[in-house]
Design a protein around this motif. Structure first.
Motif, mmCIF file in Angstrom:
data_model
loop_
_atom_site.group_PDB
_atom_site.id
_atom_site.type_symbol
_atom_site.label_atom_id
_atom_site.label_comp_id
_atom_site.label_asym_id
_atom_site.label_seq_id
_atom_site.Cartn_x
_atom_site.Cartn_y
_atom_site.Cartn_z
ATOM 1 N N GLU A 267 0.925 -1.261 -0.109
ATOM 2 C CA GLU A 267 0.038 0.029 -0.149
ATOM 3 C C GLU A 267 0.858 1.302 -0.161
ATOM 4 O O GLU A 267 0.502 2.221 0.497
ATOM 5 C CB GLU A 267 -0.827 -0.118 1.192
ATOM 6 N N ASP A 286 -0.579 8.127 -1.002
ATOM 7 C CA ASP A 286 -2.226 8.093 -0.637
ATOM 8 C C ASP A 286 -2.772 6.873 -1.308
ATOM 9 O O ASP A 286 -3.749 6.394 -0.616
ATOM 10 C CB ASP A 286 -2.903 9.305 -1.325
ATOM 11 N N ASP A 287 -2.545 6.744 -2.578
ATOM 12 C CA ASP A 287 -3.122 5.642 -3.286
ATOM 13 C C ASP A 287 -2.757 4.172 -3.084
ATOM 14 O O ASP A 287 -3.174 3.296 -3.614
ATOM 15 C CB ASP A 287 -3.297 6.121 -4.853
ATOM 16 N N GLY A 288 -1.605 4.205 -2.360
ATOM 17 C CA GLY A 288 -1.278 2.669 -2.129
ATOM 18 C C GLY A 288 -0.193 2.206 -3.115
ATOM 19 O O GLY A 288 -0.173 1.000 -3.085
ATOM 20 N N SER B 18 -5.669 3.686 2.231
ATOM 21 C CA SER B 18 -5.405 4.196 0.940
ATOM 22 C C SER B 18 -6.700 4.998 0.346
ATOM 23 O O SER B 18 -7.702 4.352 0.664
ATOM 24 C CB SER B 18 -4.715 3.394 0.040
#
Lengths: 348, 348
Positions: A267, A286-288, B18
């Protein structure tokens, strides 16, 4: 909550096609913030990025010495490996030293991460075992620790359920995580990791601080400080064990050896210890996204912080500013660390 | 530039681990905006999400009729398939009908997307060919179109370089894209796609409008309108051809058939035509994440817009609010469409 800054851009046809936001903390062993981008005080799950912290008790307890674990085996205890033959064999060897086998592992089985090993297993008509699980070395380390803790008792019986938070083995592991991060894990959000052990949410500030402690030994107990140095040395000798063929962690440490200890986590998490600078680094996208986001950020951080000769600088720049090819080998774009990572030292 | 909103959250241990930001446009055939989240006027590369638009000339030209292409073959012309045996065989059959073979394809070769096909090829000691390229059906469609355009000339010679923007085949394809989106592609940023054809950056507003036209025929030339209806019908009959085993597009259309035409594109793009509502949908995730970001958004959009019986509602909810398991089959988290996608109609 304001958005974290863009740390990586993917270009195609001269425009930004996609981008990755995230946060970055670089901290010294006293907890002083060297560089900060985005929110470094929100607790995030570090996942596999903290395997070296989770391996501290394996060495500090004397278990590594008791079972005469090699550099390769200690490196594998810190690994998210590709399930290549040497990874699976090394995990099996660790278990054998403690008198056990794959049946002791509670991480579950999955097909190897390494593409070549998937094809080789399939070609041989075989199925993967828990030894191919990317966490098998960490779990083999837990088993070796547990076999020491079991003393003269029934090792198998003692180890059963070692993945549970209240098992004596996992309590040791969590205690090392708390001591090294200096973060109160009893109040932290807790989740379950891919390999079934608990994962505690810790702010990037504290994760980076823990890795500065790993880099220097400062702020760790003498036992943990010795263990951290031993694990860093083992990984510098056997970086292939930490990840595998073509993987970022292994490639970077095969080149820079003991100058960098870096470790990816699921992640979009990345942590690193930089001994010569006395700094720790912690990144969360943030988006992994792992492969193309946090790795690019880490490459840019290393490129910027470390004194490098031309060859090493070129090597790292090739990882922070990548040319993207398509199936015909045509250049179709670039993956680039954002300007904010190239510029000043960041807010405070 | 303000950040696009969060459209998907990945939870673990009760907190957001996430998240994925992006933009969404839902537009009617007159270009009226039904729903808007984020920036829908920034040009983005639609990649494979517009394969149905790129296939319009195959049908409108009479090539599909000339070569007696089946539903399966027309569906494959709109596909990003998994390289399963029936995908590769169908691409080969399309080429054979036009008197050619795999050597005519200029898309390049890659290992199949479908895991089972990777293992099967490896077990058989085989290497993938251009037939396994996820775009082989689209390219076979280009070849079929080119073979009609070549008339009595040398088909192979005529087709050479069909992936180039100025080749007569690609000019037809680009012309269909421009006509259906109503966007001036001569001014658009242009990149090269994974399969080596040009990809033009088009705002989500125009992409959604194009799919509303595909849904209704309104605003398309009579030839393109008939072609769009024919392609939608073919895909409704053979949704497995568009993606494959376990893939979102195929699963959704196997269930909802002609009620939905949806198509994923690389880098987090998704487009859909909803004939009964006369609407088109276009999604772009900022971070380029496909499997777990834009699919979740599309599922939430379909769930919200379409009148559904309980079984279909449950099916779609299972795709917009997913339970995440680890290697031991334990529940470790959830992947959920953000509240903004559940609530009102969005800003105008």
């Amino acid at each position: 909550m304001s958005a974290n800054p863009t740390l990586v851009n993917a270009f195609r046809g001269g425009i930004v096609e996609s981008s990755h936001r995230g946060a970055l903390a670089i901290v010294d062993a006293d907890g002083g913030v060297h560089t900060q981008h985005g929110d470094i005080d929100r607790p995030i799950f570090p996942r596999s990025a903290v395997k070296v912290l989770q391996a501290l008790p394996l060495v500090a307890s004397g278990a590594a010495e008791r079972w005469q674990l090699t550099d390769e085996e200690l490196a594998l205890a810190c690994a998210s490996h590709g399930g290549e033959p040497q990874h699976a064999q090394t995990a099996a060897a660790m278990l054998a030293k403690a008198g056990l086998d794959v049946a002791a592992l509670e991480c579950g089985a999955h097909w190897p991460y390494y593409d070549g090993s998937i094809k080789a297993l399939a070609a041989a008509g075989q199925q993967p075992s828990a030894l191919h699980n990317n966490c098998s070395g960490k779990h083999a380390g837990f088993v070796c620790l547990g076999c020491l803790m079991a003393e003269d008792g029934d090792r198998r019986a003692f180890l059963k359920g070692y993945i549970q938070p209240d098992h004596p083995v996992m309590r040791e592991v969590t205690s090392a995580l708390q001591a090294s991060t200096g973060y109160d894990l009893t109040q932290a959000p807790v989740g379950t990791d891919g390999c079934s052990i608990p994962t505690y949410a810790v702010p990037l500030r504290h994760l980076a601080h823990a890795f500065a402690r790993v880099a220097t030994g400062v702020g760790l107990s003498p036992g943990h400080a010795r263990a951290a140095a031993r694990l860093r040395a083992a990984v510098a000798v056997a970086p292939h064990m930490v990840a595998g063929t073509g993987r970022f962690d292994s490639c970077v440490m095969e080149r820079l050896r003991a100058r960098v200890f870096c470790k990816v986590g699921a992640e979009g998490v990345y942590c690193a210890a930089l001994p010569e600078l006395g700094l720790g680094v912690a990144i969360k996208m943030d988006d992994g996204n792992n492969a193309r986001a946090c790795e690019v950020v880490m490459a840019a951080v290393l490129e910027r912080l470390l004194p490098l000769d031309d060859a090493d600088a070129t090597f790292l720049h090739g990882l922070s500013d990548l040319t993207q090819l398509n199936w015909n080998g045509m250049t179709v774009g670039q993956l680039r660390a954002a300007p904010v990572l190239r510029g000043g030292a960041g807010t405070p």
